[in-house]
Design an enzyme around this catalytic site. Sequence first.
Site, mmCIF file in Angstrom:
data_model
loop_
_atom_site.group_PDB
_atom_site.id
_atom_site.type_symbol
_atom_site.label_atom_id
_atom_site.label_comp_id
_atom_site.label_asym_id
_atom_site.label_seq_id
_atom_site.Cartn_x
_atom_site.Cartn_y
_atom_site.Cartn_z
ATOM 1 N N ASP A 192 36.409 39.050 41.116
ATOM 2 C CA ASP A 192 35.348 38.700 40.286
ATOM 3 C C ASP A 192 34.890 37.228 40.697
ATOM 4 O O ASP A 192 35.441 36.203 39.951
ATOM 5 C CB ASP A 192 35.392 38.881 38.927
ATOM 6 C CG ASP A 192 34.115 38.932 38.196
ATOM 7 O OD1 ASP A 192 32.946 38.460 38.780
ATOM 8 O OD2 ASP A 192 34.079 39.300 36.920
ATOM 9 N N ASP A 206 27.194 37.804 43.766
ATOM 10 C CA ASP A 206 28.174 38.289 43.019
ATOM 11 C C ASP A 206 28.909 39.298 43.377
ATOM 12 O O ASP A 206 28.291 40.269 44.020
ATOM 13 C CB ASP A 206 27.144 38.635 41.705
ATOM 14 C CG ASP A 206 28.182 39.136 40.441
ATOM 15 O OD1 ASP A 206 29.202 38.811 40.215
ATOM 16 O OD2 ASP A 206 27.994 40.440 39.951
#
Length: 457
Positions: free
Chosen positions: A124, A336
């Site tokens: 992440d 992202d």
Amino acid sequence: MAFSTVHFLCFFLLFLGLPAARVTNASVDPCNAFSDGSGDLSVIPIYAKCSPFAADHGGSLLDTVVKMSSNDPHRLNYLTSLVAGKPNPNSVPIGSGNQLLHTGNYVVRAKLGTPPQLMFMVLDTSSDAAWAPCTGCSGCPSAATAEVNPNSSSTFSSLSCSTAQCAQARGLTCPSSTTASPSPAACSFNHTYGGGSAFSAALVEDTLALSSDEIPGFAFGCITAVTSGGASIPPQGLLGLGRGPMSLMTQTTSLYSGVFSYCLPSFRSFYFSGSLKLGRAGQPGSIKTTPLLKNPHRPSLYYVNLTGVSVGRTRVPVDPKYLGFDPNTGAGTIVDSGTVITRFVQPVYEAIRDEFRKQVKGPFSTLGAFDTCFTADNADNAAPKITLHMTGLDLTLPMENSLIHSSAGSLSCLSMASAPNNVDSVLNVIANLQQQNLRILFDVPNSRIGIAYENCN
């Protein structure tokens, strides 16, 4: 002699440039053909056959992505809360809000403790810290999970309230300084989220092994209890690659110099994996780059300057205010790894969609988050390519990154969307479906992001 499964697999691995000697009659396991001993870490789609979380979802790839992207609103809510809340830049949470929800698209192998305990942790880029479930965790996901056992590691230790790491984390619960205690209290956390999702963790440290590298004294959150929402938490934890003080890259600056890159494999790659390269060694020697921007209110997010979007040869008309970077509001564009499909603020997406529809014969239908689905015998030829224009870099998306097809028929969908109606987002998010089969380089010291085409599968 019949052409056996072993013969076929050997031929296929040779075609990919892998040594067929790895395949034997005793062990026909294509997942073992990719080890982490070369200095790279395998990046595995969470639903791939080489992931411990693999499951038969049924239906087509399109159905799977529609199901995965239905969780994007939770992710967008989390990202929006980051840029809108203006938290203390020197204080980061172990896990915050929906960061723990629905971020499990890709996992990497990591080992914690001495002797090492294997974990498959979610990758992440918008997370500031790492966390993992610990033995005895109440309410943690039970399916296909592993837990860190502190009692089995000779290098495990809890961190007290007096440590610098504890001061860098929000949500800590420590006794007041006036409380008499024979020893420093442990640094612990209790979080409650909208919708009733909550968990408790202790801040600890242990040896983290990534590929052949060992990182002693790595600080992470040891989850002890999940009171609700546990089914949505990545079962074996999360490895944060953001720029906060407790992220992997910040804790390993002396080893990796704040540089990493990844190549995400397609969701179609059920057996094969991409790679995560940590540090300067082995990074592309020649790669087109765009400046990495920094939001002082939330410095961990990776902002780029998106200046426009083209559909085919047409640059779509977009008011610059919907693309421009504004550190006061958090507006702009981020890269992202946890969002499934690229999301634009509504005026930007509608301009892209309307131009795409002009160039493709309808009629159009809606499927999940996708509002521009159409039927064509050869959709790749019928659809125009989409180019993202950034400062110093024009990225023309491969067709598989802008169109997603149903394997059960001839339906294809433009694989982008606007921010959901219930999310007041000022962010444009370049998501993982649009990053697949690209090498994405994050070079924090030189304030740049690089992008190059690469077959990650």
